[in-house]
Design an enzyme around this catalytic site. Structure first.
Site, PDB file in Angstrom:
ATOM      1  N   GLN A 188      25.281 -24.059 -47.263  1.00  0.00           N
ATOM      2  CA  GLN A 188      24.252 -24.224 -48.289  1.00  0.00           C
ATOM      3  C   GLN A 188      24.890 -24.549 -49.634  1.00  0.00           C
ATOM      4  O   GLN A 188      25.680 -23.762 -50.144  1.00  0.00           O
ATOM      5  CB  GLN A 188      23.470 -22.915 -48.375  1.00  0.00           C
ATOM      6  N   GLY A 189      24.579 -25.706 -50.173  1.00  0.00           N
ATOM      7  CA  GLY A 189      25.166 -26.100 -51.455  1.00  0.00           C
ATOM      8  C   GLY A 189      24.196 -25.882 -52.600  1.00  0.00           C
ATOM      9  O   GLY A 189      23.580 -26.831 -53.088  1.00  0.00           O
ATOM     10  N   TYR A 190      24.039 -24.647 -53.019  1.00  0.00           N
ATOM     11  CA  TYR A 190      23.147 -24.333 -54.135  1.00  0.00           C
ATOM     12  C   TYR A 190      23.964 -23.968 -55.381  1.00  0.00           C
ATOM     13  O   TYR A 190      23.954 -24.669 -56.374  1.00  0.00           O
ATOM     14  CB  TYR A 190      22.221 -23.161 -53.791  1.00  0.00           C
ATOM     15  N   SER A 191      24.668 -22.802 -55.303  1.00  0.00           N
ATOM     16  CA  SER A 191      25.327 -22.264 -56.504  1.00  0.00           C
ATOM     17  C   SER A 191      26.405 -23.202 -57.053  1.00  0.00           C
ATOM     18  O   SER A 191      27.071 -23.905 -56.306  1.00  0.00           O
ATOM     19  CB  SER A 191      25.980 -20.917 -56.178  1.00  0.00           C
ATOM     20  N   SER A 240      29.319 -20.233 -48.307  1.00  0.00           N
ATOM     21  CA  SER A 240      29.707 -19.536 -47.080  1.00  0.00           C
ATOM     22  C   SER A 240      29.941 -20.550 -45.974  1.00  0.00           C
ATOM     23  O   SER A 240      29.169 -21.496 -45.822  1.00  0.00           O
ATOM     24  CB  SER A 240      28.603 -18.580 -46.634  1.00  0.00           C
ATOM     25  N   GLU A 249       6.408 -13.734 -40.700  1.00  0.00           N
ATOM     26  CA  GLU A 249       6.940 -13.018 -39.541  1.00  0.00           C
ATOM     27  C   GLU A 249       8.384 -12.573 -39.740  1.00  0.00           C
ATOM     28  O   GLU A 249       8.765 -11.481 -39.372  1.00  0.00           O
ATOM     29  CB  GLU A 249       6.824 -13.942 -38.329  1.00  0.00           C
TER      30      GLU A 249
END
Lengths: 406, 361
Positions: free
Chosen positions: A138-141, A173, A256
């Site tokens: 995941q390339g967010y921060s 990560s 859910e």
């Protein structure tokens, strides 16, 4: 209140048990030691073998796995039912059979693609991600954009049929193992900060991507920095509308999943702390006999039980189609604080053995204790630092005003 | 599996809450606090008409025959409203009676069900002794001798359920109002919404209603769960009051709820309090349905919730600033109830110690 499962659910449990028995043999269990609860948990995305993939495929076909995903994309396509979801997880774990992959691809990218992706994107990525064939990071921060994520600066400029991406991601990560990255990239620099971001799918083998491990305080290197230098990404890799990436990334999981309060980490650590207090002799007597330790243990046990029962409560609310309100908003802060407090007590029970690093012969629980104590700091921060959680609880839960925003 | 309240339970709670809001605002609480005996018969009768008095009395005696969770949901509301009166002691005594011999049940329970008869428990002795197996009050030839401390509403009760020892060990006795040799001295408590007295027995005629300690232990567990629920309701009220205050009070040109220092403290309180609700729900449910978890969960929930109440009240007063420390402002009503909830039937560390023992650690 009725804490028993009804006949229908008991029958469902029996069916699931039989299915597992038919599809996951003793030899499979022996051949897949990594499918312990630990390894299936947080973040890790092991390359799974063919048998596990076949099992997941069969379970999805039967409606036992990836229940929220349409059959056309390899899912189980079932109506939301938190109790059935819980039974499935309980039975799969008890049989040491593969559970759904919970790493970032299945947990975050897939729901996003289902909500915003094109037909081609769904066909190309959903099933392969669910089965672990394509692994994602995941390339967010970014270095300057953590809690204030919308201020991210990594840029994408359209040149012909490609986006040219430049910048840096951090805390990524599993970036070294990942095949692909889903990333937030600033593509409209002149728009207000929330409106200038696009959600891009980037092949990690593309030229110009440099992944460098980021060594953590526990000595491990779970996170990475990802440098992007003139990385060329095909134009059609945008998920949703160009410039709408911020809103695309907000697409949440089905109720859910999201609502199941997770007290299991705190529970495992607590049970470990009790066992440790029973077997550890400190200054000539078992730690469990120390009145202060007993008081702290029962105090924390009350909080662990509260977290577990709060999970039951949210599950019940979710089954009725409610969102759980304040009880749901506090879950992350409550359980991450609790896990830290419990593991701190376990460190205290270990007495001076707690100063030994993992790997040292006499380190408590073969070093697992120290490792989890340190990792709980990362868990408290990941997915929203504690003070961000407090803002959410205060603003959305208690109706207090928002922080001033520029 | 269903871990939640039924429609009936939600309706019950809403009804009692509406009653409390209409009939027991803080002005009425203060009036009752200033009265001699801290008991407002009209208020109690109003609650009884909603079924509060006879909630757990079996239907054959005219009660609603419901469970501890139903009763605890009422305690939650009474804690929220700081409703004064004999609810707690009456509920404990009713439980003791229900777990005892049938003649006494016929004598007292129908009146309890309508709210006309008021019962209480005389369990505590000296300082911090609540264990039915360790009391010094003696029963000989149908007469009681000894001293009980911290008896709720002794002066207005029709009968007292007293823990004592005879030749067979611990047991429970019923003493009627006005029995000879019984002397009641009202004590000044911190919480004037729930009164306590010291009661001397000197050859006081009494009827044995239960042998052994089971009935007393069941009554204690009911008390523990009801105190936890009262604490939960009270703490929620303090959080509500403080949130409301933070939304209206302005300092430095803005409402103080916009400051993270205030917002985060309130969020922390909610974060601890909200999951803890499920702990006393479970304890109440376990009392009726999960025998092997009942005693331990009662102890854990009382210790946990009354500690949380204490913390919540402390931050509520701090966040209010000076106004929170005045007599006119209502916050101290809950502050005092928190002191009662924490101390009555034994302090938190005592119950955590019991819980550790009960776990077999």
């Amino acid at each position: 209140m009725n804490l028993k499962y009804s006949k229908d659910y008991q029958r469902f449990r029996e069916e699931v048990r039989q299915f597992i028995k038919d599809h996951w043999t003793e030899e499979d269990v022996a051949a897949n030691p990594q499918l312990s609860e630990m390894a299936q948990g947080l973040g890790s995305s092991p390359r799974t073998d063919e048998r596990a993939t076949a099992f997941r495929r069969a379970a999805a076909e039967r409606g036992y796995m990836y229940r929220h995903v349409p059959r056309a994309y390899g899912g189980g396509e079932q109506a939301p039912d938190p109790l059935k979801a819980t039974i499935l997880v309980e039975e799969l774990k008890a049989a040491k059979a593969p559970v759904e992959l919970m790493s970032q691809g299945p947990a975050m990218l897939v729901p996003t693609l289902l909500a915003h992706g094109t037909e081609e994107q769904k066909k190309q990525y959903v099933e392969s991600t669910l089965l672990g064939h394509v692994r994602w990071c995941q390339g967010y921060s970014e270095p300057g954009a953590g809690s204030d994520l919308a201020s991210l600066r990594t840029s994408g400029v359209l040149e012909g049929d490609h986006w040219v991406v430049n910048g840096q991601k951090i805390w990524t990560s599993n970036a070294r193992e990942a095949d692909m990255m889903f990333a937030l990239i600033r593509t409209e620099p002149d728009e207000p900060k929330h409106d200038g971001i696009s959600y891009l799918l980037i092949d990690m083998k593309t030229q110009g991507i440099d992944v460098r491990p980021l060594r953590q305080m526990d000595g491990d290197a779970h996170f990475n920095e990802v440098f992007l230098d003139n990385v060329r990404v095909p134009r059609d890799s945008v998920v949703g509308e160009r410039g709408q990436g911020w809103y695309v990334s907000r697409s949440t999981l089905k109720a859910e999943r999201a609502l199941i309060g997770n007290a299991s980490m705190a529970r495992r650590t607590f049970d470990g702390a009790v066992a440790l207090a029973q077997m550890t002799q400190v200054r000539g007597r078992p730690a469990i006999e120390d009145p202060v330790i007993r008081d702290r243990l029962t105090d924390l046990e009350s909080r662990v039980l509260a977290a577990e029962y709060n999970g039951f409560r949210l599950l019940t609310e979710s089954a009725k189609g409610h969102d759980g309100g304040l009880a749901g908003l506090v879950t992350k802060l409550h359980t991450s604080t609790l896990a830290h407090d419990v593991s701190k007590l376990a460190m205290n029970i270990s007495s001076d053995a707690a100063m030994l690093a993992p790997g040292e012969e006499h380190a408590p629980f073969a070093g697992m204790l120290v490792q989890s104590y340190i990792m709980y700091y990362a868990l408290a921060i990941g997915g929203g630092a504690p003070n961000i959680q407090r803002n959410v609880i205060g603003e959305r839960g208690l109706g207090l005003p928002r922080d001033p925003r520029r | 599996m269903d871990f939640g309240l039924s429609e009936e339970q939600t309706l019950l709670q809403d009804t009692v809450k509406r009653f409390a809001q209409a009939e027991c605002p803080s002005t009425r609480v203060r009036q009752v606090m200033e009265s001699d005996d801290g008991h407002d018969p009209a208020l109690w009768q109003g609650l009884a008409e909603l079924g509060v008095a006879g909630m757990t009395v079996p239907t054959e005696h005219g009660g609603a025959g419901l469970e501890l969770l139903d009763l605890a949901l009422i305690a939650d509301v009474l804690g929220w409203a700081a409703t004064p009166g004999p609810f707690l002691g009456n509920a404990m005594a009713t439980t003791a009676l229900c777990a005892s011999d049938s003649d006494a049940q016929n004598q007292w329970l129908p009146g309890v069900a309508t709210g006309e008869t008021l019962l209480t428990v005389a369990f505590g002795e000296g300082i911090g002794e609540w264990d039915a197996g360790a009391v010094e009050t003696k029963a000989t030839g149908g007469k009681l001798s000894g001293v009980k401390s911290l008896v709720p509403y002794a002066g207005v009760s029709d009968a007292l359920i007293v823990s004592a020892m005879d030749g067979d060990g611990p047991g429970l006795w019923a003493v009627e109002r006005g029995a000879s040799g019984m002397q009641i001295s009202a004590l000044t408590g911190n919480d004037q919404t729930r009164r306590v007295s010291r009661v001397h027995f000197d050859g006081t005629p009494a009827t044995k209603i239960a042998a052994g300690r089971t009935a007393a232990d069941r009554a204690r567990d009911v008390g523990l769960v009801l105190l936890a629920a009262d604490a939960s309701g009270g703490a929620h009220r303090c959080l509500e009051m403080t949130t409301d205050y933070a939304l209206t009070r302005e300092q430095f040109g803005q409402i103080i709820g916009a400051f993270q220092g205030v917002k985060h403290q309130l969020a922390n309180l909610a974060c601890d309090l909200e999951p803890a609700v499920s702990l006393w729900w479970y304890a109440a449910h376990a009392f009726d349905h999960i025998n092997d978890k009942s005693e331990r969960h009662a102890a854990l929930s009382k210790a946990h919730l009354t500690d949380l109440y204490d913390t919540t009240v402390r931050y509520a007063i701090e966040l209010h600033g000076g106004i929170g420390f005045t007599w006119e402002y209502d916050l101290h009503l809950w502050f005092r109830r928190a002191m009662f909830d924490r101390a009555f039937l034994g302090e938190s560390s005592y119950h955590r110690r019991r819980a550790a023992d009960l776990a077999g650690w």
